[in-house]
Design a protein around this motif. Sequence first.
Motif, PDB file in Angstrom:
ATOM      1  N   UNK A 256     -40.539  23.022 -78.314  1.00  0.00           N
ATOM      2  CA  UNK A 256     -39.128  23.414 -78.319  1.00  0.00           C
ATOM      3  C   UNK A 256     -38.221  22.236 -78.001  1.00  0.00           C
ATOM      4  N   UNK A 257     -38.586  21.464 -76.990  1.00  0.00           N
ATOM      5  CA  UNK A 257     -37.776  20.292 -76.625  1.00  0.00           C
ATOM      6  C   UNK A 257     -37.805  19.228 -77.724  1.00  0.00           C
ATOM      7  N   UNK A 258     -38.956  19.040 -78.368  1.00  0.00           N
ATOM      8  CA  UNK A 258     -39.074  18.056 -79.443  1.00  0.00           C
ATOM      9  C   UNK A 258     -38.195  18.430 -80.626  1.00  0.00           C
ATOM     10  N   UNK A 259     -38.242  19.685 -81.037  1.00  0.00           N
ATOM     11  CA  UNK A 259     -37.426  20.143 -82.162  1.00  0.00           C
ATOM     12  C   UNK A 259     -35.942  20.072 -81.805  1.00  0.00           C
ATOM     13  N   UNK A 260     -35.606  20.456 -80.573  1.00  0.00           N
ATOM     14  CA  UNK A 260     -34.201  20.378 -80.132  1.00  0.00           C
ATOM     15  C   UNK A 260     -33.707  18.934 -80.215  1.00  0.00           C
ATOM     16  N   UNK A 261     -34.522  17.987 -79.760  1.00  0.00           N
ATOM     17  CA  UNK A 261     -34.131  16.574 -79.807  1.00  0.00           C
ATOM     18  C   UNK A 261     -33.949  16.104 -81.254  1.00  0.00           C
ATOM     19  N   UNK A 262     -34.841  16.544 -82.130  1.00  0.00           N
ATOM     20  CA  UNK A 262     -34.711  16.173 -83.550  1.00  0.00           C
ATOM     21  C   UNK A 262     -33.430  16.746 -84.153  1.00  0.00           C
ATOM     22  N   UNK A 263     -33.105  17.972 -83.799  1.00  0.00           N
ATOM     23  CA  UNK A 263     -31.881  18.589 -84.312  1.00  0.00           C
ATOM     24  C   UNK A 263     -30.635  17.861 -83.798  1.00  0.00           C
TER      25      UNK A 263
ATOM     26  N   UNK B  85     -32.907  23.310 -94.600  1.00  0.00           N
ATOM     27  CA  UNK B  85     -31.626  22.680 -94.303  1.00  0.00           C
ATOM     28  C   UNK B  85     -30.830  23.596 -93.384  1.00  0.00           C
ATOM     29  N   UNK B  86     -30.012  22.976 -92.565  1.00  0.00           N
ATOM     30  CA  UNK B  86     -29.246  23.687 -91.553  1.00  0.00           C
ATOM     31  C   UNK B  86     -27.923  22.960 -91.403  1.00  0.00           C
ATOM     32  N   UNK B  87     -26.810  23.705 -91.396  1.00  0.00           N
ATOM     33  CA  UNK B  87     -25.542  22.991 -91.222  1.00  0.00           C
ATOM     34  C   UNK B  87     -25.413  22.518 -89.772  1.00  0.00           C
ATOM     35  N   UNK B  88     -24.511  21.584 -89.534  1.00  0.00           N
ATOM     36  CA  UNK B  88     -24.402  20.929 -88.231  1.00  0.00           C
ATOM     37  C   UNK B  88     -24.150  21.919 -87.096  1.00  0.00           C
ATOM     38  N   UNK B  89     -23.240  22.842 -87.285  1.00  0.00           N
ATOM     39  CA  UNK B  89     -22.909  23.809 -86.241  1.00  0.00           C
ATOM     40  C   UNK B  89     -24.127  24.641 -85.873  1.00  0.00           C
ATOM     41  N   UNK B  90     -24.872  25.086 -86.878  1.00  0.00           N
ATOM     42  CA  UNK B  90     -26.074  25.876 -86.613  1.00  0.00           C
ATOM     43  C   UNK B  90     -27.157  25.027 -85.956  1.00  0.00           C
ATOM     44  N   UNK B  91     -27.266  23.759 -86.348  1.00  0.00           N
ATOM     45  CA  UNK B  91     -28.261  22.873 -85.746  1.00  0.00           C
ATOM     46  C   UNK B  91     -27.975  22.663 -84.262  1.00  0.00           C
ATOM     47  N   UNK B  92     -26.718  22.483 -83.919  1.00  0.00           N
ATOM     48  CA  UNK B  92     -26.330  22.315 -82.516  1.00  0.00           C
ATOM     49  C   UNK B  92     -26.655  23.586 -81.734  1.00  0.00           C
ATOM     50  N   UNK B  93     -26.352  24.717 -82.303  1.00  0.00           N
ATOM     51  CA  UNK B  93     -26.624  25.993 -81.637  1.00  0.00           C
ATOM     52  C   UNK B  93     -28.127  26.210 -81.462  1.00  0.00           C
ATOM     53  N   UNK B  94     -28.903  25.955 -82.519  1.00  0.00           N
ATOM     54  CA  UNK B  94     -30.350  26.123 -82.446  1.00  0.00           C
ATOM     55  C   UNK B  94     -30.956  25.160 -81.426  1.00  0.00           C
ATOM     56  N   UNK B  95     -30.466  23.932 -81.367  1.00  0.00           N
ATOM     57  CA  UNK B  95     -30.959  22.968 -80.382  1.00  0.00           C
ATOM     58  C   UNK B  95     -30.732  23.487 -78.963  1.00  0.00           C
ATOM     59  N   UNK B  96     -29.588  24.076 -78.721  1.00  0.00           N
ATOM     60  CA  UNK B  96     -29.300  24.655 -77.407  1.00  0.00           C
ATOM     61  C   UNK B  96     -30.234  25.801 -77.070  1.00  0.00           C
ATOM     62  N   UNK B  97     -30.502  26.652 -78.044  1.00  0.00           N
ATOM     63  CA  UNK B  97     -31.415  27.776 -77.838  1.00  0.00           C
ATOM     64  C   UNK B  97     -32.826  27.262 -77.531  1.00  0.00           C
ATOM     65  N   UNK B  98     -33.267  26.248 -78.268  1.00  0.00           N
ATOM     66  CA  UNK B  98     -34.607  25.704 -78.040  1.00  0.00           C
ATOM     67  C   UNK B  98     -34.710  25.012 -76.687  1.00  0.00           C
ATOM     68  N   UNK B  99     -33.673  24.312 -76.261  1.00  0.00           N
ATOM     69  CA  UNK B  99     -33.665  23.718 -74.921  1.00  0.00           C
ATOM     70  C   UNK B  99     -33.747  24.806 -73.851  1.00  0.00           C
TER      71      UNK B  99
END
Length: 78
Positions: free
Chosen positions: A66-73, A15-29
């Motif tokens: 990385x792009x797939x996981x970012x999109x899922x997040x 589980x990941x809170x929303x703020x961290x998910x947005x940040x992680x998605x940016x890093x993965x992109x």
Amino acid sequence: MPGSLTISHHEAAASLDHTDAVRLAGVLDELAYLLEIPGPNRINDAQLAALCEGRTADRAELADWSRTIAAELKGRRP
């Protein structure tokens, strides 16, 4: 960010809170971008090998993952 991510061999999901998910998605992109671009800013082969932790280093596969996981997040399936 401490405490907002739980990954365990005993738990089925992370589980990941929303703020961290947005940040992680940016890093993965950004990771996918740096894997794909040509030139001096591209992730080099030694860095790619380190990111793959002993698995076969496949630049295109890691960029796609990385792009797939970012999109899922972000709540968008690729």
